[in-house]
Design a protein around this motif. Structure first.
Motif, PDB file in Angstrom:
ATOM      1  N   PHE A   1       0.863  -1.177   0.000  1.00 40.22           N
ATOM      2  CA  PHE A   1       0.000   0.000   0.000  1.00 40.22           C
ATOM      3  C   PHE A   1       0.898   1.225   0.000  1.00 40.22           C
ATOM      4  CE2 PHE A   1      -2.596  -3.333   1.714  1.00 40.22           C
ATOM      5  CZ  PHE A   1      -3.850  -3.123   1.169  1.00 40.22           C
ATOM      6  N   PHE A   2       0.554   2.198  -0.838  1.00 42.21           N
ATOM      7  CA  PHE A   2       1.319   3.437  -0.958  1.00 42.21           C
ATOM      8  C   PHE A   2       0.395   4.615  -0.620  1.00 42.21           C
ATOM      9  CE2 PHE A   2       3.390   0.397  -3.658  1.00 42.21           C
ATOM     10  CZ  PHE A   2       4.742   0.709  -3.647  1.00 42.21           C
ATOM     11  N   PHE A   3       0.875   5.487   0.247  1.00 38.62           N
ATOM     12  CA  PHE A   3       0.159   6.722   0.568  1.00 38.62           C
ATOM     13  C   PHE A   3       1.164   7.863   0.596  1.00 38.62           C
ATOM     14  CE2 PHE A   3      -1.913   3.305   3.069  1.00 38.62           C
ATOM     15  CZ  PHE A   3      -3.173   3.325   2.510  1.00 38.62           C
ATOM     16  N   ALA A   4       0.700   9.057   0.289  1.00 43.20           N
ATOM     17  CA  ALA A   4       1.529  10.254   0.448  1.00 43.20           C
ATOM     18  C   ALA A   4       0.718  11.297   1.215  1.00 43.20           C
ATOM     19  CB  ALA A   4       1.966  10.805  -0.908  1.00 43.20           C
ATOM     20  N   PHE A   5       1.417  12.197   1.883  1.00 41.80           N
ATOM     21  CA  PHE A   5       0.759  13.226   2.674  1.00 41.80           C
ATOM     22  C   PHE A   5       1.501  14.546   2.535  1.00 41.80           C
ATOM     23  CE2 PHE A   5       0.041   9.202   4.825  1.00 41.80           C
ATOM     24  CZ  PHE A   5      -1.321   9.214   5.079  1.00 41.80           C
ATOM     25  N   ILE A   6       0.761  15.634   2.454  1.00 37.26           N
ATOM     26  CA  ILE A   6       1.336  16.966   2.657  1.00 37.26           C
ATOM     27  C   ILE A   6       0.906  17.397   4.048  1.00 37.26           C
ATOM     28  CG2 ILE A   6       1.334  19.389   1.952  1.00 37.26           C
ATOM     29  CD1 ILE A   6       0.854  18.487  -0.901  1.00 37.26           C
ATOM     30  N   LEU A   7       1.890  17.635   4.918  1.00 36.39           N
ATOM     31  CA  LEU A   7       1.629  17.942   6.315  1.00 36.39           C
ATOM     32  C   LEU A   7       2.216  19.292   6.700  1.00 36.39           C
ATOM     33  CD1 LEU A   7       2.556  14.483   7.930  1.00 36.39           C
ATOM     34  CD2 LEU A   7       0.289  15.272   7.242  1.00 36.39           C
ATOM     35  N   ASP A   8       1.736  19.818   7.806  1.00 36.32           N
ATOM     36  CA  ASP A   8       2.242  21.063   8.372  1.00 36.32           C
ATOM     37  C   ASP A   8       3.572  20.789   9.059  1.00 36.32           C
ATOM     38  OD1 ASP A   8       2.723  23.449   9.631  1.00 36.32           O
ATOM     39  OD2 ASP A   8       1.131  23.200  11.132  1.00 36.32           O
ATOM     40  N   ALA A   9       4.658  21.286   8.468  1.00 40.09           N
ATOM     41  CA  ALA A   9       5.983  21.038   9.019  1.00 40.09           C
ATOM     42  C   ALA A   9       6.236  21.804  10.309  1.00 40.09           C
ATOM     43  CB  ALA A   9       7.058  21.405   7.989  1.00 40.09           C
ATOM     44  N   GLY A  10       5.374  22.758  10.628  1.00 39.69           N
ATOM     45  CA  GLY A  10       5.586  23.568  11.823  1.00 39.69           C
ATOM     46  C   GLY A  10       5.076  22.942  13.096  1.00 39.69           C
ATOM     47  N   ALA A  11       4.403  21.796  13.005  1.00 37.52           N
ATOM     48  CA  ALA A  11       3.896  21.129  14.208  1.00 37.52           C
ATOM     49  C   ALA A  11       5.065  20.618  15.050  1.00 37.52           C
ATOM     50  CB  ALA A  11       2.994  19.973  13.822  1.00 37.52           C
ATOM     51  N   GLU A  12       4.863  20.553  16.369  1.00 32.95           N
ATOM     52  CA  GLU A  12       5.936  20.116  17.251  1.00 32.95           C
ATOM     53  C   GLU A  12       6.318  18.664  17.022  1.00 32.95           C
ATOM     54  OE1 GLU A  12       5.580  20.955  21.355  1.00 32.95           O
ATOM     55  OE2 GLU A  12       5.230  23.096  21.079  1.00 32.95           O
ATOM     56  N   ASP A  13       5.331  17.827  16.706  1.00 33.88           N
ATOM     57  CA  ASP A  13       5.661  16.443  16.392  1.00 33.88           C
ATOM     58  C   ASP A  13       4.809  15.962  15.231  1.00 33.88           C
ATOM     59  OD1 ASP A  13       3.222  14.960  17.434  1.00 33.88           O
ATOM     60  OD2 ASP A  13       3.873  15.974  19.260  1.00 33.88           O
ATOM     61  N   LEU A  14       5.242  14.874  14.623  1.00 29.59           N
ATOM     62  CA  LEU A  14       4.612  14.357  13.416  1.00 29.59           C
ATOM     63  C   LEU A  14       3.132  14.067  13.604  1.00 29.59           C
ATOM     64  CD1 LEU A  14       4.623  13.008  10.581  1.00 29.59           C
ATOM     65  CD2 LEU A  14       5.452  10.932  11.693  1.00 29.59           C
ATOM     66  N   LEU A  15       2.769  13.389  14.683  1.00 30.91           N
ATOM     67  CA  LEU A  15       1.396  12.939  14.865  1.00 30.91           C
ATOM     68  C   LEU A  15       0.420  14.090  15.098  1.00 30.91           C
ATOM     69  CD1 LEU A  15       1.927   9.698  16.988  1.00 30.91           C
ATOM     70  CD2 LEU A  15       1.516   9.902  14.530  1.00 30.91           C
ATOM     71  N   ASP A  16       0.932  15.267  15.479  1.00 32.16           N
ATOM     72  CA  ASP A  16       0.068  16.429  15.690  1.00 32.16           C
ATOM     73  C   ASP A  16      -0.001  17.341  14.470  1.00 32.16           C
ATOM     74  OD1 ASP A  16      -0.700  15.745  18.241  1.00 32.16           O
ATOM     75  OD2 ASP A  16       0.948  16.811  19.200  1.00 32.16           O
ATOM     76  N   SER A  17       0.599  16.896  13.373  1.00 32.94           N
ATOM     77  CA  SER A  17       0.660  17.742  12.183  1.00 32.94           C
ATOM     78  C   SER A  17      -0.671  17.757  11.440  1.00 32.94           C
ATOM     79  CB  SER A  17       1.757  17.230  11.250  1.00 32.94           C
ATOM     80  OG  SER A  17       1.889  18.068  10.129  1.00 32.94           O
ATOM     81  N   LYS A  18      -1.027  18.927  10.916  1.00 37.44           N
ATOM     82  CA  LYS A  18      -2.255  19.072  10.130  1.00 37.44           C
ATOM     83  C   LYS A  18      -2.063  18.472   8.746  1.00 37.44           C
ATOM     84  CE  LYS A  18      -5.488  22.510   8.281  1.00 37.44           C
ATOM     85  NZ  LYS A  18      -5.863  23.946   8.183  1.00 37.44           N
ATOM     86  N   ILE A  19      -3.107  17.816   8.229  1.00 34.75           N
ATOM     87  CA  ILE A  19      -3.085  17.209   6.903  1.00 34.75           C
ATOM     88  C   ILE A  19      -3.654  18.201   5.885  1.00 34.75           C
ATOM     89  CG2 ILE A  19      -3.962  15.331   5.466  1.00 34.75           C
ATOM     90  CD1 ILE A  19      -4.316  13.730   8.101  1.00 34.75           C
ATOM     91  N   TYR A  20      -2.881  18.499   4.852  1.00 34.86           N
ATOM     92  CA  TYR A  20      -3.350  19.379   3.786  1.00 34.86           C
ATOM     93  C   TYR A  20      -3.747  18.604   2.526  1.00 34.86           C
ATOM     94  CZ  TYR A  20      -1.774  23.372   6.498  1.00 34.86           C
ATOM     95  OH  TYR A  20      -1.624  24.314   7.492  1.00 34.86           O
TER      96      TYR A  20
END
Length: 217
Positions: free
Chosen positions: A123-142
């Motif tokens: 399975f392949f997935f890609a994500f554009i995330l908010d790099a400014g979040a303190e950690d990966l799991l709290d990042s916003k999904i764009y």
């Protein structure tokens, strides 16, 4: 819906030691293109003279298993291109169904990538995330990237047929990708604005509660 859920993959990521995941997250957007696996092992993609990004993997495989090259590229509609900026990060997630191996790697939106994979279902997935979040799991999904239908082993296939889709989700294939003999394989991931996906979680961590890949697709 058949297939592995994004949430299950992120559950696996959440088990990685915090220090290792934090190091991966801090190295994104630094030009290093880090990679991390479920054991917390870190490595970095290599770029050749043609700008092709080689994504190293350490998927478990027996000495008898054969490997195939998978060349990947991203299709970003205009609405998604507008989401890219210096404070965003683009990540690739690859999951092998049989062995439950998983890796997470940073990509460059303008660069094709290559990954050498043992035969199996992926399975392949890609994500554009908010790099400014303190950690990966709290990042916003764009945006979320999903495999395009009927594009494997057809490198001549152009993205032009996507110019005027009635609904871009019609071109998405959620079935696992069968990497087997006869490669190399060519995989296009279509990046979709998260706001265009019904019921798509807002934060990366919210996929932890999801039972389906993308429930309303």
């Amino acid at each position: 819906m058949e297939g592995i859920a994004v949430g299950k993959c992120i559950h696996l990521l959440s088990r990685i030691e915090d220090k290792a995941l934090d190091r991966f997250w801090k190295d994104t957007s630094s030009g290093k293109y880090p990679i991390i696996d479920l054991q917390g092992n870190m490595s970095y993609s290599l770029s050749d003279q043609d700008g092709l990004l080689f994504v190293r993997n350490d998927f478990t495989a027996s000495i008898y298993e054969e490997y195939e090259f998978v060349f990947g590229s991203l299709f970003l509609p205009d609405t998604v291109q507008e989401l890219l900026s210096e404070d965003k990060v683009l990540l690739l997630m690859v999951y092998r169904k049989k062995t439950q191996n998983l890796l997470l790697s940073e990509l460059d939106a303008d660069t094709r990538y290559m990954i050498d994979l043992p035969h199996g279902l992926y399975f392949f997935f890609a994500f554009i995330l908010d790099a400014g979040a303190e950690d990966l799991l709290d990042s916003k999904i764009y945006a979320v990237g999903l495999p395009c239908k009927e594009n494997l082993n057809h490198p001549e296939l152009e993205n032009s047929y996507l110019e005027y889709p009635v609904d871009i989700l019609e071109f998405v294939d959620l079935a696992p990708v069968d990497i087997k003999g006869g490669g190399p394989f060519y995989l296009n991931l279509i990046m979709i604005d998260a706001e265009k996906i019904p019921d798509c979680p807002t934060l990366f961590s919210e996929f932890l509660q999801e039972d389906e890949v993308l429930p309303s697709l």
